[in-house]
Design a protein around this motif. Structure first.
Motif, PDB file in Angstrom:
ATOM      1  N   GLY A 225       0.798  -1.217   0.000  1.00  0.00           N
ATOM      2  CA  GLY A 225       0.000   0.000   0.000  1.00  0.00           C
ATOM      3  C   GLY A 225       0.830   1.265   0.000  1.00  0.00           C
ATOM      4  N   ALA A 226       2.093   1.169   0.443  1.00  0.00           N
ATOM      5  CA  ALA A 226       2.954   2.353   0.519  1.00  0.00           C
ATOM      6  C   ALA A 226       3.660   2.643  -0.803  1.00  0.00           C
ATOM      7  N   ILE A 227       3.827   1.633  -1.651  1.00  0.00           N
ATOM      8  CA  ILE A 227       4.649   1.808  -2.860  1.00  0.00           C
ATOM      9  C   ILE A 227       4.073   2.889  -3.763  1.00  0.00           C
ATOM     10  N   LYS A 228       2.785   2.790  -4.054  1.00  0.00           N
ATOM     11  CA  LYS A 228       2.158   3.755  -4.965  1.00  0.00           C
ATOM     12  C   LYS A 228       2.170   5.163  -4.392  1.00  0.00           C
ATOM     13  N   LYS A 229       1.995   5.278  -3.068  1.00  0.00           N
ATOM     14  CA  LYS A 229       1.982   6.605  -2.446  1.00  0.00           C
ATOM     15  C   LYS A 229       3.368   7.241  -2.464  1.00  0.00           C
ATOM     16  N   ILE A 230       4.394   6.452  -2.123  1.00  0.00           N
ATOM     17  CA  ILE A 230       5.756   6.991  -2.091  1.00  0.00           C
ATOM     18  C   ILE A 230       6.234   7.295  -3.509  1.00  0.00           C
ATOM     19  N   ASP A 231       5.743   6.519  -4.471  1.00  0.00           N
ATOM     20  CA  ASP A 231       6.091   6.750  -5.878  1.00  0.00           C
ATOM     21  C   ASP A 231       5.711   8.169  -6.323  1.00  0.00           C
ATOM     22  N   GLN A 232       4.715   8.757  -5.698  1.00  0.00           N
ATOM     23  CA  GLN A 232       4.266  10.100  -6.050  1.00  0.00           C
ATOM     24  C   GLN A 232       4.676  11.150  -5.006  1.00  0.00           C
ATOM     25  N   LEU A 233       5.507  10.758  -4.058  1.00  0.00           N
ATOM     26  CA  LEU A 233       5.877  11.642  -2.964  1.00  0.00           C
ATOM     27  C   LEU A 233       7.009  12.584  -3.363  1.00  0.00           C
ATOM     28  N   LYS A 234       6.836  13.854  -3.111  1.00  0.00           N
ATOM     29  CA  LYS A 234       7.880  14.831  -3.412  1.00  0.00           C
ATOM     30  C   LYS A 234       9.021  14.684  -2.401  1.00  0.00           C
ATOM     31  N   SER A 240      13.339   3.571  -9.571  1.00  0.00           N
ATOM     32  CA  SER A 240      12.443   2.786 -10.432  1.00  0.00           C
ATOM     33  C   SER A 240      11.187   2.423  -9.656  1.00  0.00           C
ATOM     34  N   SER A 241      10.116   2.207 -10.404  1.00  0.00           N
ATOM     35  CA  SER A 241       8.847   1.775  -9.825  1.00  0.00           C
ATOM     36  C   SER A 241       8.218   0.733 -10.736  1.00  0.00           C
ATOM     37  N   GLN A 242       7.662  -0.282 -10.131  1.00  0.00           N
ATOM     38  CA  GLN A 242       6.908  -1.288 -10.883  1.00  0.00           C
ATOM     39  C   GLN A 242       5.469  -1.239 -10.393  1.00  0.00           C
ATOM     40  N   LEU A 243       4.558  -0.997 -11.324  1.00  0.00           N
ATOM     41  CA  LEU A 243       3.147  -0.845 -10.996  1.00  0.00           C
ATOM     42  C   LEU A 243       2.321  -1.864 -11.757  1.00  0.00           C
ATOM     43  N   MET A 244       1.177  -2.233 -11.190  1.00  0.00           N
ATOM     44  CA  MET A 244       0.312  -3.224 -11.823  1.00  0.00           C
ATOM     45  C   MET A 244      -1.074  -2.631 -12.041  1.00  0.00           C
ATOM     46  N   THR A 245      -1.620  -2.823 -13.242  1.00  0.00           N
ATOM     47  CA  THR A 245      -2.952  -2.311 -13.553  1.00  0.00           C
ATOM     48  C   THR A 245      -4.017  -3.227 -12.973  1.00  0.00           C
ATOM     49  N   ALA A 246      -5.259  -2.766 -13.024  1.00  0.00           N
ATOM     50  CA  ALA A 246      -6.376  -3.546 -12.491  1.00  0.00           C
ATOM     51  C   ALA A 246      -6.541  -4.869 -13.235  1.00  0.00           C
ATOM     52  N   ARG A 247      -6.056  -4.937 -14.488  1.00  0.00           N
ATOM     53  CA  ARG A 247      -6.185  -6.165 -15.273  1.00  0.00           C
ATOM     54  C   ARG A 247      -4.944  -7.052 -15.193  1.00  0.00           C
ATOM     55  N   GLY A 248      -3.995  -6.677 -14.302  1.00  0.00           N
ATOM     56  CA  GLY A 248      -2.850  -7.542 -14.052  1.00  0.00           C
ATOM     57  C   GLY A 248      -1.610  -7.259 -14.879  1.00  0.00           C
ATOM     58  N   ALA A 249      -1.675  -6.295 -15.796  1.00  0.00           N
ATOM     59  CA  ALA A 249      -0.485  -5.941 -16.573  1.00  0.00           C
ATOM     60  C   ALA A 249       0.484  -5.157 -15.688  1.00  0.00           C
ATOM     61  N   GLN A 250       1.781  -5.340 -15.926  1.00  0.00           N
ATOM     62  CA  GLN A 250       2.783  -4.659 -15.113  1.00  0.00           C
ATOM     63  C   GLN A 250       3.604  -3.688 -15.947  1.00  0.00           C
ATOM     64  N   ALA A 277      -4.928   6.487 -10.886  1.00  0.00           N
ATOM     65  CA  ALA A 277      -4.797   6.072  -9.483  1.00  0.00           C
ATOM     66  C   ALA A 277      -5.179   4.618  -9.245  1.00  0.00           C
ATOM     67  N   SER A 278      -5.635   3.918 -10.285  1.00  0.00           N
ATOM     68  CA  SER A 278      -6.144   2.556 -10.076  1.00  0.00           C
ATOM     69  C   SER A 278      -5.044   1.501 -10.034  1.00  0.00           C
ATOM     70  N   VAL A 279      -3.779   1.902 -10.290  1.00  0.00           N
ATOM     71  CA  VAL A 279      -2.692   0.931 -10.288  1.00  0.00           C
ATOM     72  C   VAL A 279      -2.327   0.530  -8.860  1.00  0.00           C
ATOM     73  N   ALA A 280      -1.685  -0.635  -8.733  1.00  0.00           N
ATOM     74  CA  ALA A 280      -1.172  -1.116  -7.445  1.00  0.00           C
ATOM     75  C   ALA A 280       0.356  -1.159  -7.509  1.00  0.00           C
ATOM     76  N   GLY A 281       1.001  -0.904  -6.389  1.00  0.00           N
ATOM     77  CA  GLY A 281       2.462  -0.943  -6.346  1.00  0.00           C
ATOM     78  C   GLY A 281       2.974  -2.366  -6.213  1.00  0.00           C
ATOM     79  N   ARG A 282       3.997  -2.711  -7.005  1.00  0.00           N
ATOM     80  CA  ARG A 282       4.604  -4.041  -6.919  1.00  0.00           C
ATOM     81  C   ARG A 282       6.034  -3.976  -6.386  1.00  0.00           C
ATOM     82  N   LEU A 283       6.782  -2.961  -6.819  1.00  0.00           N
ATOM     83  CA  LEU A 283       8.169  -2.826  -6.376  1.00  0.00           C
ATOM     84  C   LEU A 283       8.565  -1.354  -6.456  1.00  0.00           C
ATOM     85  N   GLY A 284       9.159  -0.853  -5.392  1.00  0.00           N
ATOM     86  CA  GLY A 284       9.635   0.525  -5.381  1.00  0.00           C
ATOM     87  C   GLY A 284      11.110   0.574  -5.023  1.00  0.00           C
ATOM     88  N   ASN A 285      11.880   1.308  -5.813  1.00  0.00           N
ATOM     89  CA  ASN A 285      13.315   1.458  -5.590  1.00  0.00           C
ATOM     90  C   ASN A 285      13.577   2.953  -5.398  1.00  0.00           C
TER      91      ASN A 285
END
Length: 328
Positions: A225-234, A240-250, A277-285
Motif C-alpha cells: 500500500g505504501a509503494i504507490k503513495k511513495i512513488d508520487q511523494l515529493k 524505479s517503480s513497478q506498478l500493476m494495472t487492475a487487469r494484471g499488466a505490469q 490512481a487505479s494501479v497497485a504498487g509491486r516494487l519501489g526502488n
C-alpha cells in the motif's frame, strides 16, 4: 608453549572478525580506537595491525570487536517486516517480572539487559535482550554457509560437466523489536550473502521467538500500500517503480542513473499520469532523504518486505521505518 584447540579457535575467530570489520568503513574502527584512548591514525593495514596488537596486549578484547560488529551490522543492509502487536502481546513483553520468569524457565535470564558475545554459532543464538518500560529488542547471531562459483576450477570431461564452488561462511544478525507503548514491531534480517528467501528466515526466527511470546498476535503491515503513495511523494528520489494495472499488466519505469529521479523525464511523467490512481504498487526502488543523507530503500509487494541498503545507524533505520509506516 603448546597451543590448545581453544587458542586456535580464538585466533580463527579474531581473524574472521577483523576480515569482516575491515570490509566496512574505516570510521567505525577509528571510533573504537578513540573510545579506548588509542591512536586512530593510519591506513587500513595500519589500523588492522594496531587492533591486533591491542588484542595481544589486552588493551582491547574480542568482545569489543563483536560489540562493534553487532552495532554496524545490526542496522545496515537489512530486510525488514513490519507488524502491529496486540494488547495482550504488549502486556506479556512489558511486564518485567513476567518476562523475567519466562526467560528464567528458558535459561535465558542472563541476557535480560545483558549480552553474550557470539561469533559463529552452529545454531542461531540469542545473544542479547534489551528491555525498558518503553521497548524490547531481541538480537540473534547466526552462522551462514554459502557457495561461491569457481569457474576457474570447473571443467568438462567428455559429456560430464564439473562445477566447482568455494564454501564460505558469514555471520548474520537478526533482531526483533517491539514498542511497548504503541505496539509497533519489526523483524530485521541482515542481508543474506546469497539468495532471496527472507520468508524462510522470517519463519525461522518467529519459531525462535515463539518460546518467549505468542507471535500469532502480530499483525503484518502491508508494504504494498505504501509503494504507490511513495512513488508520487515529493522529496523522495525514485530510481524505479513497478506498478500493476487492475487487469494484471505490469509497467516498470527506471531512471537513466541512480542520481536521477525517473519522473524528471517528461515522457515518463506523462505515461504515469495516464495510468491514473487505479494501479497497485509491486516494487519501489527509492532514495529517501533521512537525517541529512539519502538512504537507499526497496519495497517489495511480493512478500511485504522492506530492504534498506548500505551502512546505517539505528536512528536512520528507525526514521525510515516510521515514515514508511505512515504510508502503509
Amino acid at each position: 608453549m603448546n597451543r590448545t584447540a581453544d587458542d586456535s579457535d580464538e585466533e580463527a575467530h579474531i581473524a574472521f572478525l577483523l576480515d569482516v570489520l575491515f570490509d566496512h568503513k574505516m570510521v567505525w574502527v577509528q571510533q573504537l580506537l578513540k573510545s579506548k584512548g588509542l591512536s586512530a591514525a593510519g591506513t587500513k593495514p595500519d589500523l588492522r595491525s594496531r587492533i591486533k596488537a591491542c588484542l595481544d596486549n589486552d588493551l582491547l578484547a574480542t568482545a569489543d570487536l563483536i560489540d562493534l560488529l553487532d552495532t554496524i551490522e545490526g542496522w545496515g543492509d537489512q530486510h525488514i517486516y513490519l507488524y502491529k502487536a496486540s494488547n495482550s502481546l504488549i502486556a506479556s513483553l512489558a511486564g518485567e517480572a513476567n518476562l523475567k520468569a519466562t526467560l528464567r524457565k528458558l535459561h535465558l535470564l542472563r541476557l535480560f539487559n545483558g549480552r553474550t558475545p557470539v561469533v559463529l554459532p552452529d545454531e542461531p543464538a540469542l545473544s542479547a535482550i534489551q528491555w525498558s518500560a518503553d521497548r524490547v529488542r531481541f538480537v540473534w547471531v547466526e552462522k551462514r554457509i554459502y557457495r561461491d562459483p569457481r569457474d576457474d576450477q570447473s571443467y568438462v570431461e567428455g559429456s560430464i560437466e564439473y562445477d566447482a564452488y568455494e564454501v564460505k561462511q558469514s555471520r548474520g544478525i537478526v533482531s526483533f523489536s517491539c514498542d511497548l507503548v504503541s505496539g509497533l514491531a519489526e523483524l530485521l534480517i541482515q542481508r543474506l550473502p546469497s539468495g532471496n528467501n527472507y520468508r524462510s528466515e522470517q519463519q525461522k526466527y518467529f519459531k525462535e521467538l515463539s518460546d518467549i511470546c505468542d507471535v500469532l498476535q502480530l499483525t503484518p503491515h502491508k508494504i504494498s500500500g505504501a509503494i504507490k503513495k511513495i512513488d508520487q511523494l515529493k522529496g523522495v528520489r525514485k530510481r524505479s517503480s513497478q506498478l500493476m494495472t487492475a487487469r494484471g499488466a505490469q509497467v516498470t519505469y527506471t531512471s537513466r542513473s541512480r542520481k536521477d529521479d525517473v519522473y524528471k523525464d517528461p515522457s515518463i511523467r506523462k505515461a504515469r499520469k495516464a495510468l491514473g490512481a487505479s494501479v497497485a504498487g509491486r516494487l519501489g526502488n527509492f532514495y529517501w532523504p533521512i537525517l541529512g543523507r539519502d538512504i537507499h530503500i526497496k519495497l517489495y509487494a511480493k512478500d511485504q518486505r522492506i530492504g534498506i541498503f548500505g551502512e546505517c545507524t539505528a536512528a536512520e533505520v528507525e526514521n525510515v521505518l516510521s515514515q514508511i509506516r505512515g504510508y502503509c
